[in-house]
Design a protein around this motif. Structure first.
Motif, PDB file in Angstrom:
ATOM      1  N   THR A 114       0.687  -1.251   0.101  1.00  0.00           N
ATOM      2  CA  THR A 114      -0.025   0.013  -0.009  1.00  0.00           C
ATOM      3  C   THR A 114       0.786   1.361   0.068  1.00  0.00           C
ATOM      4  N   SER A 142       0.673   0.189  -4.609  1.00  0.00           N
ATOM      5  CA  SER A 142      -0.254  -1.063  -5.004  1.00  0.00           C
ATOM      6  C   SER A 142       0.278  -1.494  -6.315  1.00  0.00           C
ATOM      7  N   ARG A 161      -8.208  -6.775   1.895  1.00  0.00           N
ATOM      8  CA  ARG A 161      -7.312  -5.702   1.433  1.00  0.00           C
ATOM      9  C   ARG A 161      -6.825  -6.021   0.065  1.00  0.00           C
ATOM     10  N   TRP A 170      -6.431  -3.255  -4.936  1.00  0.00           N
ATOM     11  CA  TRP A 170      -5.266  -3.435  -6.112  1.00  0.00           C
ATOM     12  C   TRP A 170      -5.888  -3.548  -7.533  1.00  0.00           C
TER      13      TRP A 170
END
Length: 934
Positions: free
Chosen positions: A218, A222, A258, A262
């Motif tokens: 992050t 990404s 998470r 992306w």
């Protein structure tokens, strides 16, 4: 120092020493110098020579350098030089520009020095200890050296680190280093450390590696990040691939959620950098690792559900339908979506609802199939679309039905292109690869679905103008008999085998065409070339399916006649040999490994994974069926019928046992409910007993108070006027009216309870039959409870009788001792006597009402079926009885007080009442009543 100047480049007179001599002198200086500065300069000189004279430095100085690491821990500079020297000796990274032979020699040299270094495991432990130093000049070369050791002898070094105390934890601290160079090289080190070692992978994962790596990704941007993001993704792949424990930990830690950011792409997807393409490709591979078909079904299904719920699948479908996405990313995205929806009904339904952003909107499945049957599209993309279609239909009977429905005459829409039309178009096109892909795709619409196999028999195709339509089954056999390319024929034969397997109706339709069996026998019996062997094997499989699943509905093609035909035209042994050509083909085993169709070239695209499973299942059955005689088949059929009969009997007994279990369970629940109700009633009775005891105590106290008050009032003079007597009489009237209203209310409630008790009695009688035997003990307990309640009610009645006797004696007292003196006093006395008589009658009525309620209560407790519903009403009646008793007691006290006041007024009016005799009589009355109290 002059010596070091010469080594470092200074000019001296005389012959120059060779490299080996110089290195030997430097090693001697490192070993013998007592000054730290001299040793440091010598090690620095060895570092400068280690790349050019790699072999000499490695062979002569390694022991001295290791000794420096052990003894000179206090000087970070000399430690850094020693570590750099060892790295230059062991590492092969600087030899990239050499030719192949030189590179091989360099690799062998690095391996040799690595083996020398790790001969003593304490050297690796020493290196791990040095990595704890925060000094950059020690930590960074230490990381590079350990990475080089892992690259050269990974398994041995992994084993040493694994048994070293806190070895992996020390390396994990590198990810938290604030210096990016050390952190990034730490990523490379962990990549080498986690390769192929599940134990180390688990330790790294439980050292919070996922959290740290995702944070780094992050921070670095990404998919738009640089090489660091790529290194993090490679490390994540090492940790998760083929490691079910880490995969479960990744899912349970909510790390899948998470991953969604992306894959957020914009509208303008042109000009992607090579690094972004690489990063996104690795991210897609990471998603595929979590839902790979080789994982356990439960873990895969759980990850698929999570990806749908967090919106990751929706984001992937957005990339799938976006414009400007590079071809290799689009291909990998299709493969990723395929495995996310494979076998998941919810995900498959969502994918079926996705539409492409076209005008008019078209389903994503249709758009993908258009790419699959288009020969201009890249081969890998067409394979990916076929895999996506297979995964969409895997264990999805609803989707299979929707695809087949687009081919049926009643659902065809002439104004739009459907999936079925595209598959038929690809099946009969001139491109052999399109033929094969369409045939395999159609076979997957029929996989393990008998209903759709029968529905597909209804499909009719218009071949040309003026000719009647033919069935899809017939058209496939027509093309097969025309001798097209091997790839086309293999695809059609796989489709036909899948279609008619386990479907006797389809077998009958296939055999109904008189040309099919002769064509198959001719293909099998001929001696053709190597390329045609696979076609012969598939023809043998198709004919064997016609025998095994034949229901003997066609007289000319029964099982026995087909076997006779094989024996005469082909020969049983020859038939079995040709059938074995399928599994012996080199491409068969490759296709059987995994579901995804991966082929190096279009020409090698011959087998489908699901078809290999079908062949494995049927090959042995067909071989046995061909060799069996008619008598054996009859015996087998008889055995099957007998087994079916036994199965039916067992099924009936199982159903009977289930019903009996349900009945027993229901009776147990009823008994449990009745037991609970009994316990509740026992608690209620205990509460009522305590309340009755309280009422008895209150009644005794009131009687004593009444006796004392009557004595005190008889001795005091009354100063009230005659007008107050009328007011008290009006109060008595109001109290009597209140008593009448209460009586009416009680009678209304009694009638309602009568109706309810009658209905409950009838329900209890209906339920008494099945539950009577099991509830005898419970009914006995209820009868005992009823007797207790009746005993308590009898005590209440006894107390009421005593109260009435007390009233009667109190009323008789003044009439015997006070003769009338004038008309007004006689009238008042008569009116008072009348009212007392009316009150007594009403009290009798209330007593009867009370007796009736007690009888209803005893009747209500006679059955267990209505105890729960009557509980609340019984509690209400108890409260009302308590209130009624309290009111009557208070009324009795008031009335006694008023009687005494009236007697006092009679004396005031001139009536002579003998005080002494009256008091004596009252004292006798109370004395006679007190012993009767409980």
């Amino acid at each position: 120092m002059n010596f070091f100047r010469g080594v470092m480049g200074g000019q001296t007179a005389g012959p120059q020493p060779s490299g080996a001599e110089t290195i030997q002198k430097l090693c001697d200086r490192v070993a013998s110098s007592t000054l730290l500065e001299d040793r440091r300069d010598a090690v620095r000189a060895l570092k400068s020579l280690s790349k050019k004279y790699r072999m000499e430095v490695g062979t002569q100085s390694m022991d001295h350098l290791i000794n420096i690491l052990q003894t000179d821990r206090s000087d970070s500079e000399i430690l850094g030089y020693a570590l750099d020297t060892l790295y230059n000796v062991i590492s092969n990274d600087e030899e990239e520009e050499q030719d192949e032979n030189a590179q091989k020699q360099a690799d062998d040299l690095g391996t040799q020095f690595t083996e020398t270094f790790i001969q003593d495991p304490e050297h690796i432990t020493l290196l791990l200890t040095l990595l704890e130093e925060f000094d950059f000049h020690v930590r960074w070369p230490g990381v590079k050296l350990l990475t080089a050791l892992l690259k050269s002898q990974g398994v041995q070094v992994q084993g040493i680190i694994l048994v070293s105390p806190m070895g992996v934890s020390r390396l994990m601290d590198l990810l938290a280093d604030s210096r990016e160079v050390i952190r990034n090289d730490g990523l490379l080190l962990l990549q080498q450390l986690t390769k192929g070692n599940a134990a180390i992978q688990k330790i790294v994962a439980f050292e919070n590696a996922f959290e740290r790596l995702l944070d780094i990704i992050t921070e670095e941007g990404s998919s738009d990040g640089g090489i660091v993001v790529e290194d993090c993704l490679l490390l994540l792949l090492n940790l998760l691939k083929n490691n079910s424990s880490n995969q479960n930990f990744f899912k349970e830690g909510s790390y899948i959620q998470r991953m969604k950011p992306w894959f957020e792409v914009g509208d303008d997807n042109s000009g992607w950098s090579a690094q972004k393409v690489t990063n996104l490709h690795l991210m897609l591979q990471l998603v595929r690792v979590m839902v790979s078909p080789v994982n356990s079904p439960g873990a895969t299904a759980s990850c698929q559900k999570c990806m749908y719920q967090c919106g990751l699948l929706q984001q992937l479908c957005t990339i799938l339908m976006a414009t400007g996405v590079p071809a290799d990313i689009l291909t990998e995205t299709i493969n990723t979506v395929s495995e996310v929806i494979r076998g998941s009904q919810v995900n498959q339904d969502y994918f079926a609802s996705v539409n492409a952003p076209s005008n008019p909107p078209r389903p994503a499945i249709v758009v993908l199939l258009m790419s699959m049957v288009n020969e201009r599209q890249p081969f890998v993309l067409r394979c990916a679309v076929l895999y996506c279609f297979q995964c969409f239909l895997f264990k999805n009977q609803k989707g299979q039905g929707e695809i087949v429905a687009t081919l049926l005459p009643s659902t065809i829409d002439a104004n739009s292109i459907s999936a079925g039309q595209l598959l038929c178009g690809g099946l009969f096109s001139a491109d052999s690869l399109s033929n094969w892909c369409a045939a395999v795709a159609l076979a997957h619409t029929l996989q393990d679905n008998l209903t759709q196999k029968e529905q597909l028999l209804r499909v009719q195709l218009a071949t040309s103008l003026g000719k009647p339509p033919v069935s899809l089954l017939q058209q496939c056999t027509n093309i097969l008999s025309q001798g097209s390319k091997v790839q086309t024929r293999v695809g059609l034969l796989m489709l036909l085998c899948t279609w008619i397997s386990n479907c006797p109706i389809a077998v009958t339709h296939f055999l109904h065409n008189q040309d099919n069996v002769p064509f198959l026998t001719a293909q099998i019996s001929e001696n053709l070339g190597e390329d045609e062997r696979l076609v012969q094997g598939l023809c043998a499989l198709l004919l064997g399916i016609c025998i095994y699943y034949n229901d003997n509905s066609l007289e000319n093609y029964t099982k026995e006649k087909l076997k006779q035909l094989i024996e005469k035209r082909i020969g049983k042994e020859n038939f079995v040999e040709k059938l074995g050509f399928i599994t012996k083909h080199e491409l068969y085993s490759r296709a059987a490994l995994k579901p995804q169709p991966v082929f190096p070239s279009p020409e090698q695209m011959l087998f489908d994974h699901e078809f290999t499973r079908l062949v494995k299942e049927l090959e042995g059955l067909i071989t046995k069926a061909v060799h069996k005689s008619s008598e054996e088949e009859k015996k087998e059929e008889e055995v099957k019928k007998t087994l079916e009969q036994h199965d039916n009997i067992v099924t009936q007994y199982k159903e009977l046992i289930r019903e009996q279990d349900a009945q027993i369970q229901e009776l147990k629940e009823k008994v449990s409910s009745m037991t609970t109700q009994t316990e509740q009633l026992q608690a209620t009775v205990s509460q009522q007993q305590s309340q009755i005891q309280q009422h008895k105590d209150q009644y005794n106290i009131l009687k004593l108070k009444l006796g004392k008050e009557s004595q005190s009032q008889s001795s005091q003079g009354d100063t009230q006027v005659n007008g107050l007597q009328t007011e008290e009489l009006s109060q008595l009237r109001e109290e009597l009216e209140e008593l009448r209203r209460q009586q009416t209310l009680l009678q209304t409630q009694l009638s309602e309870k009568d109706a309810l008790i009658d209905s409950l009695k009838s329900a209890a009688k209906a339920a008494e039959g099945p539950a009577g035997s099991g509830n005898t003990e419970l009914l006995q307990e209820l009868e005992a409870l009823k007797n207790q309640v009746q005993a308590h009610l009898a005590e209440i009645g006894h107390l009421k009788a005593e109260r009435q006797e007390l009233l009667r004696r109190a009323e008789a007292g003044p009439s015997d001792t006070a003769p009338p003196t004038d008309g007004s006093s006689d009238a008042a006395k008569a009116e008072l006597e009348n009212r007392l008589a009316a009150q007594t009658a009403e009290m009798e009525q209330l007593k009867e009402s009370r007796s009736g309620l007690e009888q209803q209560l005893a009747a209500a407790t006679s059955t267990a079926a209505i105890l729960q519903t009557e509980k609340a009403k019984l509690q209400t009646e108890v409260q009302e009885s308590k209130k009624e008793q309290d009111d009557l007691l208070m009324l009795l006290a008031d009335q006694d007080q008023k009687i005494h006041s009236l007697k006092q007024r009679l004396k005031d009016l001139g009536e002579m009442v003998r005080k002494h005799s009256l008091e004596v009589k009252q004292d006798q009355t109370f004395t006679s009543l007190l012993p009767s109290l409980p």
